[in-house]
Design a protein around this motif. Structure first.
Motif, PDB file in Angstrom:
ATOM      1  N   LEU A 165       0.977  -1.234   0.118  1.00 15.26           N
ATOM      2  CA  LEU A 165      -0.039   0.155  -0.172  1.00 15.26           C
ATOM      3  C   LEU A 165       0.873   1.239  -0.004  1.00 15.26           C
ATOM      4  O   LEU A 165       0.497   2.336  -0.515  1.00 15.26           O
ATOM      5  N   GLU A 212      -2.727   7.764  -2.834  1.00 15.72           N
ATOM      6  CA  GLU A 212      -4.351   7.855  -2.876  1.00 15.72           C
ATOM      7  C   GLU A 212      -4.772   8.708  -4.033  1.00 15.72           C
ATOM      8  O   GLU A 212      -4.548   9.730  -4.197  1.00 15.72           O
ATOM      9  N   THR A 218      -9.785   9.161  -2.479  1.00 19.77           N
ATOM     10  CA  THR A 218      -9.778   8.557  -1.072  1.00 19.77           C
ATOM     11  C   THR A 218      -9.611   7.154  -0.880  1.00 19.77           C
ATOM     12  O   THR A 218      -9.395   6.362   0.183  1.00 19.77           O
ATOM     13  N   ARG A 219      -8.871   6.630  -1.924  1.00 17.07           N
ATOM     14  CA  ARG A 219      -8.329   5.006  -1.843  1.00 17.07           C
ATOM     15  C   ARG A 219      -7.363   4.964  -2.716  1.00 17.07           C
ATOM     16  O   ARG A 219      -6.841   5.674  -3.703  1.00 17.07           O
ATOM     17  N   LYS A 220      -6.578   3.968  -2.532  1.00 18.87           N
ATOM     18  CA  LYS A 220      -5.342   3.575  -3.124  1.00 18.87           C
ATOM     19  C   LYS A 220      -5.385   2.523  -4.326  1.00 18.87           C
ATOM     20  O   LYS A 220      -4.538   2.578  -5.182  1.00 18.87           O
ATOM     21  N   HIS A 267      -8.537   1.092  -7.021  1.00 17.41           N
ATOM     22  CA  HIS A 267     -10.017   0.876  -7.188  1.00 17.41           C
ATOM     23  C   HIS A 267     -10.014  -0.068  -8.395  1.00 17.41           C
ATOM     24  O   HIS A 267      -9.248  -0.281  -9.173  1.00 17.41           O
ATOM     25  N   HIS A 280     -13.149  -1.891  -3.686  1.00 13.32           N
ATOM     26  CA  HIS A 280     -11.987  -1.573  -3.103  1.00 13.32           C
ATOM     27  C   HIS A 280     -11.457  -2.698  -2.070  1.00 13.32           C
ATOM     28  O   HIS A 280     -11.911  -2.804  -1.172  1.00 13.32           O
ATOM     29  N   GLU A 299      -9.071  -5.116   0.423  1.00 17.45           N
ATOM     30  CA  GLU A 299      -8.215  -4.937   1.639  1.00 17.45           C
ATOM     31  C   GLU A 299      -7.334  -5.905   1.582  1.00 17.45           C
ATOM     32  O   GLU A 299      -7.475  -6.981   0.972  1.00 17.45           O
ATOM     33  N   TYR A 354      -4.444  -8.664  -1.959  1.00 15.41           N
ATOM     34  CA  TYR A 354      -5.633  -7.969  -1.757  1.00 15.41           C
ATOM     35  C   TYR A 354      -7.179  -8.689  -1.801  1.00 15.41           C
ATOM     36  O   TYR A 354      -7.205  -9.147  -3.032  1.00 15.41           O
ATOM     37  N   MET A 397     -16.701   8.404  -2.258  1.00 11.70           N
ATOM     38  CA  MET A 397     -15.229   8.681  -2.621  1.00 11.70           C
ATOM     39  C   MET A 397     -14.760  10.002  -2.836  1.00 11.70           C
ATOM     40  O   MET A 397     -14.233  10.226  -4.032  1.00 11.70           O
TER      41      MET A 397
END
Length: 348
Positions: free
Chosen positions: A137, A142, A145-147, A149, A164, A166, A173, A269
């Motif tokens: 990560l 980013e 709001t996310r690293k 998509h 998204h 984890e 992920y 997002m």
């Protein structure tokens, strides 16, 4: 205006941008590879210039300008294309600038092929091409709001999912979704590596228990209206005909089931909506954000209109899907946009 160290650095970057554009003019025809590298460098420099301005200034900061016939061309001001003489058009950055040479590859780990209407628990592994090192990560920046998509679609470009994942291991992920259509699904992992500061797609397919049973409908009629659970979604553009390689302002308007304009769109997002477009080749993706700065407060509400800028580098049918959140539920209205090829006028 900006002052002090920000102004000095911005002026240095502006000089660097002008030099890169000048270099592109010299090498564009002689060395296409170096020309492409110059275009990438110019885009990165332009992003660095904007980083020195406050958010409110970016709303009026001039865009780069490009020729609809020569998309690789970029100029810092309006004018005519030095190659063909056509008027330049502004490039509004509502789509990410993508690298042509991805540095990260992806693979899918699945216990079994996809089954229609059954939840699939999957993992995606990310590796650097240069040395096979797992992508962590902290190797990614980013965006909205996310690293990571994941843009997921079946071959008919009908069943779309935005996930998204984890982190569950080194470069691995986890994510899940429920496929509603037969045949293969494709994943575009939208990433922005720290090494390049430029977004890229890592593309990988997910096999299915129903291979070769899905297909892209080649003659879908253009459609700019959709309805989900009584909510009406309408697309409008400032031009009735949209041509490839031109930037066209558009608007998504949302109407509530009672017929009133709906102004309670929730934040998704960092925006009140997102857009993705899939081209006929099942390879080219448009990822478009509404106009405006990132929304920080999840309690804000928006609508009934979402303005955006549409631009496709290819002609044909675009399966255009919006993503909005209403009363805690995400909705994905689907539209069909026909993009016309450019008309090459004969020389006089």
């Amino acid at each position: 205006m900006i002052f002090g160290d920000h102004r000095r650095r911005a002026e240095e970057k502006l000089q660097q941008l002008q030099g890169t554009i000048g270099n592109w003019r010299v090498i564009s025809r002689a060395d296409p590879v170096k020309a492409a590298a110059a275009v990438t460098e110019a885009r990165k420099t332009w992003a660095a210039i904007k980083a020195h301005y406050p958010e409110e200034a970016l709303k009026v900061l001039p865009a780069l300008w490009s020729c609809p016939m020569h998309q690789e061309l970029m100029e810092p001001a309006a004018g005519n294309c030095p190659i063909c003489g056509m008027p330049l058009e502004p490039i509004y950055v509502t789509q990410p600038q993508l690298t042509q040479t991805p540095i990260i590859r992806a693979e899918i780990v699945a216990e079994a092929p996809l089954q229609i209407a059954k939840r699939a628990d999957l993992r995606i592994r990310l590796f650097f091409n240069m040395d096979g090192r797992p992508v962590r990560l902290d190797d990614l920046e980013e965006t909205h709001t996310r690293k990571i998509h994941l843009l997921i679609s079946d071959v008919s470009e009908t069943d779309y999912h935005h996930e998204h994942p984890e982190q569950v291991g080194e470069g691995e992920y986890a994510f899940s979704f429920i496929p509603a259509r037969p045949d293969t699904y494709r994943v575009w992992a939208d990433l922005k590596p720290v090494l390049t500061h430029v977004q890229q797609y890592s593309v990988v397919d997910i096999s299915s228990t129903t291979p070769r049973q899905g297909a892209l409908e080649p003659q879908e009629a253009e459609n700019r209206h959709a309805e989900i659970e009584g909510y009406k979604f309408d697309l409008t553009f400032v031009k009735s005909l949209i041509h490839e390689k031109e930037t066209v302002p558009g608007t998504l308007r949302v109407t509530a089931p009672d017929g009133q304009p709906f102004n309670k769109l929730e934040v998704v997002m960092g925006a009140f909506g997102h857009f993705v477009g899939f081209c006929d080749d099942f390879a080219t993706v448009l990822h478009i954000h509404p106009v405006g700065s990132l929304i920080q407060s999840p309690d804000l509400r928006g609508g009934p209109e979402l303005p955006f800028y549409f631009r496709s580098s290819k002609p044909g049918l675009i399966r255009f899907i919006a993503q909005v959140k209403i009363r805690g539920k995400e909705m994905f209205p689907r539209f069909i946009i026909r993009v016309q090829p450019l008309q090459h006028l004969p020389s006089l």
